[in-house]
Design a protein around this motif. Structure first.
Motif, PDB file in Angstrom:
ATOM      1  N   TYR A 318       2.923   2.774  10.727  1.00 56.72           N
ATOM      2  CA  TYR A 318       2.900   2.663  12.194  1.00 56.72           C
ATOM      3  C   TYR A 318       2.633   1.214  12.580  1.00 56.72           C
ATOM      4  N   ALA A 319       2.815   0.909  13.856  1.00 54.78           N
ATOM      5  CA  ALA A 319       2.685  -0.491  14.288  1.00 54.78           C
ATOM      6  C   ALA A 319       2.142  -0.569  15.711  1.00 54.78           C
ATOM      7  N   GLU A 320       1.545  -1.713  16.029  1.00 54.87           N
ATOM      8  CA  GLU A 320       1.047  -1.995  17.363  1.00 54.87           C
ATOM      9  C   GLU A 320       1.094  -3.494  17.608  1.00 54.87           C
ATOM     10  N   VAL A 321       0.970  -3.876  18.879  1.00 57.23           N
ATOM     11  CA  VAL A 321       0.935  -5.286  19.254  1.00 57.23           C
ATOM     12  C   VAL A 321      -0.513  -5.674  19.525  1.00 57.23           C
ATOM     13  N   VAL A 322      -0.973  -6.728  18.858  1.00 60.00           N
ATOM     14  CA  VAL A 322      -2.329  -7.233  19.040  1.00 60.00           C
ATOM     15  C   VAL A 322      -2.252  -8.734  19.307  1.00 60.00           C
ATOM     16  N   GLN A 323      -2.635  -9.150  20.527  1.00 65.08           N
ATOM     17  CA  GLN A 323      -2.630 -10.565  20.900  1.00 65.08           C
ATOM     18  C   GLN A 323      -1.292 -11.223  20.586  1.00 65.08           C
ATOM     19  N   GLU A 324      -0.229 -10.591  21.018  1.00 63.16           N
ATOM     20  CA  GLU A 324       1.137 -11.108  20.856  1.00 63.16           C
ATOM     21  C   GLU A 324       1.622 -11.144  19.408  1.00 63.16           C
ATOM     22  N   ASP A 325       0.859 -10.568  18.507  1.00 62.05           N
ATOM     23  CA  ASP A 325       1.316 -10.405  17.130  1.00 62.05           C
ATOM     24  C   ASP A 325       1.597  -8.933  16.863  1.00 62.05           C
ATOM     25  N   ILE A 326       2.417  -8.668  15.874  1.00 62.51           N
ATOM     26  CA  ILE A 326       2.719  -7.290  15.479  1.00 62.51           C
ATOM     27  C   ILE A 326       1.906  -6.957  14.230  1.00 62.51           C
ATOM     28  N   ILE A 327       1.190  -5.849  14.282  1.00 60.09           N
ATOM     29  CA  ILE A 327       0.430  -5.359  13.133  1.00 60.09           C
ATOM     30  C   ILE A 327       1.083  -4.075  12.654  1.00 60.09           C
ATOM     31  N   ILE A 328       1.687  -4.130  11.455  1.00 59.42           N
ATOM     32  CA  ILE A 328       2.279  -2.940  10.840  1.00 59.42           C
ATOM     33  C   ILE A 328       1.290  -2.422   9.804  1.00 59.42           C
ATOM     34  N   SER A 329       0.956  -1.155   9.878  1.00 62.07           N
ATOM     35  CA  SER A 329      -0.020  -0.558   8.959  1.00 62.07           C
ATOM     36  C   SER A 329       0.658   0.440   8.032  1.00 62.07           C
ATOM     37  N   VAL A 330       0.304   0.370   6.755  1.00 63.22           N
ATOM     38  CA  VAL A 330       0.742   1.362   5.761  1.00 63.22           C
ATOM     39  C   VAL A 330      -0.518   2.077   5.294  1.00 63.22           C
ATOM     40  N   GLU A 331      -0.619   3.337   5.638  1.00 61.77           N
ATOM     41  CA  GLU A 331      -1.826   4.118   5.356  1.00 61.77           C
ATOM     42  C   GLU A 331      -1.501   5.275   4.421  1.00 61.77           C
ATOM     43  N   ASP A 332      -2.391   5.532   3.479  1.00 60.13           N
ATOM     44  CA  ASP A 332      -2.233   6.697   2.620  1.00 60.13           C
ATOM     45  C   ASP A 332      -3.583   7.394   2.479  1.00 60.13           C
ATOM     46  N   ASP A 333      -3.559   8.652   2.101  1.00 62.23           N
ATOM     47  CA  ASP A 333      -4.805   9.399   1.892  1.00 62.23           C
ATOM     48  C   ASP A 333      -5.030   9.641   0.396  1.00 62.23           C
ATOM     49  N   GLY A 334      -4.658   8.620  -0.395  1.00 60.81           N
ATOM     50  CA  GLY A 334      -4.799   8.715  -1.847  1.00 60.81           C
ATOM     51  C   GLY A 334      -6.151   8.258  -2.336  1.00 60.81           C
ATOM     52  N   ASN A 335      -6.185   7.633  -3.512  1.00 61.83           N
ATOM     53  CA  ASN A 335      -7.448   7.296  -4.173  1.00 61.83           C
ATOM     54  C   ASN A 335      -7.984   5.913  -3.832  1.00 61.83           C
ATOM     55  N   GLY A 336      -7.180   5.084  -3.158  1.00 65.41           N
ATOM     56  CA  GLY A 336      -7.650   3.748  -2.809  1.00 65.41           C
ATOM     57  C   GLY A 336      -7.551   2.773  -3.972  1.00 65.41           C
ATOM     58  N   PHE A 337      -7.719   1.479  -3.668  1.00 65.58           N
ATOM     59  CA  PHE A 337      -7.714   0.451  -4.699  1.00 65.58           C
ATOM     60  C   PHE A 337      -8.965   0.565  -5.569  1.00 65.58           C
ATOM     61  N   ARG A 338      -8.824   0.216  -6.860  1.00 64.51           N
ATOM     62  CA  ARG A 338     -10.018   0.039  -7.664  1.00 64.51           C
ATOM     63  C   ARG A 338     -10.838  -1.092  -7.072  1.00 64.51           C
TER      64      ARG A 338
END
Length: 394
Positions: A318-338
């Motif tokens: 998903y994505a949103e605009v923050v202070q004239e920049d675009i923030i694209i987020s990739v989210e998962d409900d997995g195990n996370g980084f070590r």
């Protein structure tokens, strides 16, 4: 020869062969230098996590099975008890083996099936390593073909011989000949370029490949194998996309089209273990982004987040605009980084597991500026969020 102190160890301490690090890592496949007793002296390319947590009794020593195979001296290759291919070359001075260059530590195309036959519960019981960690490390193991193995075997031989020359020079107390070392390095670089050229010459012409894929897809259509037809067309589109120049700008829409095809293929593979949601506002879809920005992030979420979980999970983009920049987020409900990988990412340190992350972050910073790039605002056992910041209307 003085046997009290291994000349290889002295060479490592003096960093006299650190120059090889600029010519050896032509891939992410493991390549290490060990002494005759199995102590790891240098990792040109790191040992896979699977070997470290399952096989090795200590972090700085190869496993007992490896040492047994080296001592048996049956050629320059062996397959370990878990099915991993290994190649090795001895570092020899005056008929004495001081150590070995060892490479690969990955499945071959012939042994890859063994990955799926390993009993994770049994390995967990025997080693005490958590089943989750074993599954995650197992999924990360690479697969190589016979051509790559042969090339790596030649590289091991050239590096072993070059290091032997450096050791011999030290033993004889000769002054380092900078000019000779420079010429030697140049010859080694040329040899590796030659090997890479041979490798590249075996690459199939992409137009031939696309035409062949399309022919197979049409055959699937007439045979009413519609899922197969769709998969082949998706794969053909993915291959075309990856041939684009790395730093080419195109729309977020084009990037998402590639990612949807990638996730569609993976969903057919994993069935109900993988779900994905893409919710990017229409007004942002025609903003521009660097080619192949999302792919390594989504692939990481799938391989290291979702795949190790028994029940799978969901990837959300998903994505949103923050202070004239675009923030694209990739989210998962997995195990996370070590935790060690997460720390190396946040501290911008060298780490094999974070290589794709750092490469993408560096490309974005180089193109858009230092304030842009990747971030990991969340990563735990509940999943991860990786954000991509790019300027709007760039």
């Amino acid at each position: 020869m003085n046997t009290k102190e291994n000349p290889l160890q002295k060479l490592v301490d003096n960093r006299l062969f650190s120059r090889y690090s600029s010519v050896v890592p032509i891939s992410s496949i493991s390549l290490i230098l060990i002494d005759a007793h199995g102590q790891i002296l240098m990792e040109f390319n790191p040992v896979p996590d699977f070997c470290k947590i399952v096989c090795q009794k200590s972090q700085n020593r190869v496993c007992d099975h490896c040492m047994t195979c080296l001592q048996e001296k049956n050629g320059h290759r062996y397959v370990c008890e878990y099915g991993l291919e290994n190649v090795y070359m001895p570092v020899v001075i005056e008929n004495e083996v001081l150590g070995y260059i060892i490479g690969i530590q990955a499945f071959s195309t012939e042994t890859e099936y063994k990955k799926y036959l390993l009993d994770i519960s049994e390995i967990n019981r025997r080693t005490g390593v958590s089943a989750e960690a074993i599954a995650k490390a197992l999924a990360a193991l690479a697969t190589v073909d016979e051509k790559e193995i042969r090339i790596y075997e030649q590289i091991c031989g050239h590096v072993a011989n070059s290091i032997a020359l450096d050791v011999k020079e030290k033993i004889l107390n000769e002054n380092p000949d900078v000019e000779r070392l420079s010429i030697e390095k140049e010859l080694l670089e040329r040899k590796i370029v030659d090997l890479e050229t041979k490798n590249n010459s075996l690459v199939i012409n992409p137009h031939f490949l696309f035409n062949t894929l399309n022919s197979i897809a049409r055959t699937a259509y007439f045979e009413k194998s519609h899922t197969t037809e769709e998969l082949i067309y998706c794969l053909s589109d993915l291959l075309r996309y990856t041939l684009k120049q790395e730093n080419q700008l195109h729309t977020i829409e084009a990037e998402l089209d590639y990612i949807e095809k990638y996730l569609y293929i993976q969903q057919v593979r994993f069935k109900d273990r993988l779900k994905y949601e893409i919710t990017i506002p229409e007004e942002l879809r025609f903003e521009r982004i660097l080619n192949m920005t999302l792919q390594p992030i989504v692939e990481n979420a799938l391989i290291h987040g979702i795949t190790p979980k028994r029940d799978g999970g969901t990837i959300r983009i998903y994505a949103e605009v923050v202070q004239e920049d675009i923030i694209i987020s990739v989210e998962d409900d997995g195990n996370g980084f070590r935790q060690d990988v997460l720390q190396s990412i946040r501290e911008h340190r060298e780490d094999k597991m974070s290589l794709g992350f750092r490469s993408t972050d560096g490309r974005l910073k180089q193109h858009f500026g230092e304030i842009y790039g990747l971030d990991v605002p969340k990563s735990d056992y509940g999943g991860s969020i990786v954000t991509i910041r790019i300027p709007r209307n760039n």
